[in-house]
Design a protein around this motif. Structure first.
Motif, PDB file in Angstrom:
ATOM      1  N   SER A  22      26.939  -5.167 -39.389  1.00 25.72           N
ATOM      2  CA  SER A  22      27.102  -5.284 -37.940  1.00 25.72           C
ATOM      3  C   SER A  22      25.788  -5.573 -37.230  1.00 25.72           C
ATOM      4  O   SER A  22      24.707  -5.359 -37.771  1.00 25.72           O
ATOM      5  N   THR A  23      25.919  -6.003 -35.991  1.00 30.19           N
ATOM      6  CA  THR A  23      24.754  -6.190 -35.122  1.00 30.19           C
ATOM      7  C   THR A  23      24.304  -4.837 -34.593  1.00 30.19           C
ATOM      8  O   THR A  23      25.056  -3.856 -34.651  1.00 30.19           O
ATOM      9  N   GLU A  25      24.071  -4.034 -31.570  1.00 28.64           N
ATOM     10  CA  GLU A  25      24.980  -3.682 -30.475  1.00 28.64           C
ATOM     11  C   GLU A  25      26.234  -3.000 -31.009  1.00 28.64           C
ATOM     12  O   GLU A  25      26.652  -1.959 -30.508  1.00 28.64           O
ATOM     13  N   VAL A  26      26.831  -3.556 -32.048  1.00 24.53           N
ATOM     14  CA  VAL A  26      28.026  -2.953 -32.641  1.00 24.53           C
ATOM     15  C   VAL A  26      27.676  -1.603 -33.257  1.00 24.53           C
ATOM     16  O   VAL A  26      28.434  -0.635 -33.117  1.00 24.53           O
ATOM     17  N   ASP A  29      27.803   0.857 -30.614  1.00 28.91           N
ATOM     18  CA  ASP A  29      29.192   1.170 -30.268  1.00 28.91           C
ATOM     19  C   ASP A  29      29.817   2.111 -31.297  1.00 28.91           C
ATOM     20  O   ASP A  29      30.577   3.016 -30.957  1.00 28.91           O
ATOM     21  N   VAL A  30      29.497   1.887 -32.580  1.00 19.93           N
ATOM     22  CA  VAL A  30      30.015   2.757 -33.645  1.00 19.93           C
ATOM     23  C   VAL A  30      29.475   4.171 -33.448  1.00 19.93           C
ATOM     24  O   VAL A  30      30.212   5.152 -33.602  1.00 19.93           O
ATOM     25  N   GLY A  95      33.644   0.084 -29.301  1.00 20.86           N
ATOM     26  CA  GLY A  95      33.351  -0.983 -28.333  1.00 20.86           C
ATOM     27  C   GLY A  95      34.542  -1.299 -27.458  1.00 20.86           C
ATOM     28  O   GLY A  95      35.093  -0.417 -26.807  1.00 20.86           O
ATOM     29  N   TYR A  99      38.618  -2.879 -32.728  1.00 17.06           N
ATOM     30  CA  TYR A  99      38.650  -2.158 -33.999  1.00 17.06           C
ATOM     31  C   TYR A  99      38.526  -0.662 -33.742  1.00 17.06           C
ATOM     32  O   TYR A  99      37.993  -0.244 -32.720  1.00 17.06           O
ATOM     33  N   TYR A 104      34.493   1.001 -39.900  1.00 17.24           N
ATOM     34  CA  TYR A 104      33.072   1.210 -40.172  1.00 17.24           C
ATOM     35  C   TYR A 104      32.759   2.468 -40.975  1.00 17.24           C
ATOM     36  O   TYR A 104      31.672   2.605 -41.509  1.00 17.24           O
TER      37      TYR A 104
END
Length: 119
Positions: A22-23, A25-26, A29-30, A95, A99, A104
């Motif tokens: 992931s990035t 940013e993601v 969010d995770v 996010g 998902y 994750y």
């Protein structure tokens, strides 16, 4: 034999390759979803979180099997509450909610009882 009134549960949490790919940013969010999941578990009726351990400083990369990345130990009143705790991985959005957390991270619950060592 004494009747159990609670279950001692070790929630073993593994971070998977989707998170690693992931990035930033993601990943942020995770982390927010992860925090919501932990709060959700601790807010379930009659759940007492005894401790949380994260070994991310000495473990690098995804954890497909044991050793896991993080652990939550809790006293839980019944099997239904254990299931409800695991369901947070299925239902906690990440996010924009496309998902859920289980894309994750994964969880495996180990259920036992408090071990009391005789003195």
């Amino acid at each position: 034999m004494t009747k159990l009134t609670t279950h001692r549960v070790l929630f073993c949490i593994g971070i998977n390759q989707n998170f690693m790919d992931s990035t930033k940013e993601v990943m942020g969010d995770v982390w927010q979803a992860f925090s919501a999941m932990m709060k959700g578990i601790s807010d379930l009726p009659d759940v007492k979180v005894l401790g949380i351990m994260d070994d991310d400083r000495i473990m690098v990369g995804p954890s497909a099997t044991a050793p896991w990345t993080a652990y939550i130990m809790a006293d839980v009143p019944d099997i239904e509450t254990v299931i409800a705790s695991c369901d947070f991985f299925r239902s906690t959005p990440v996010g924009d909610g496309t998902y859920s957390l289980w894309k994750y991270a994964k969880v495996e619950a180990r259920i036992g009882r408090e071990l009391v060592v005789p003195s």
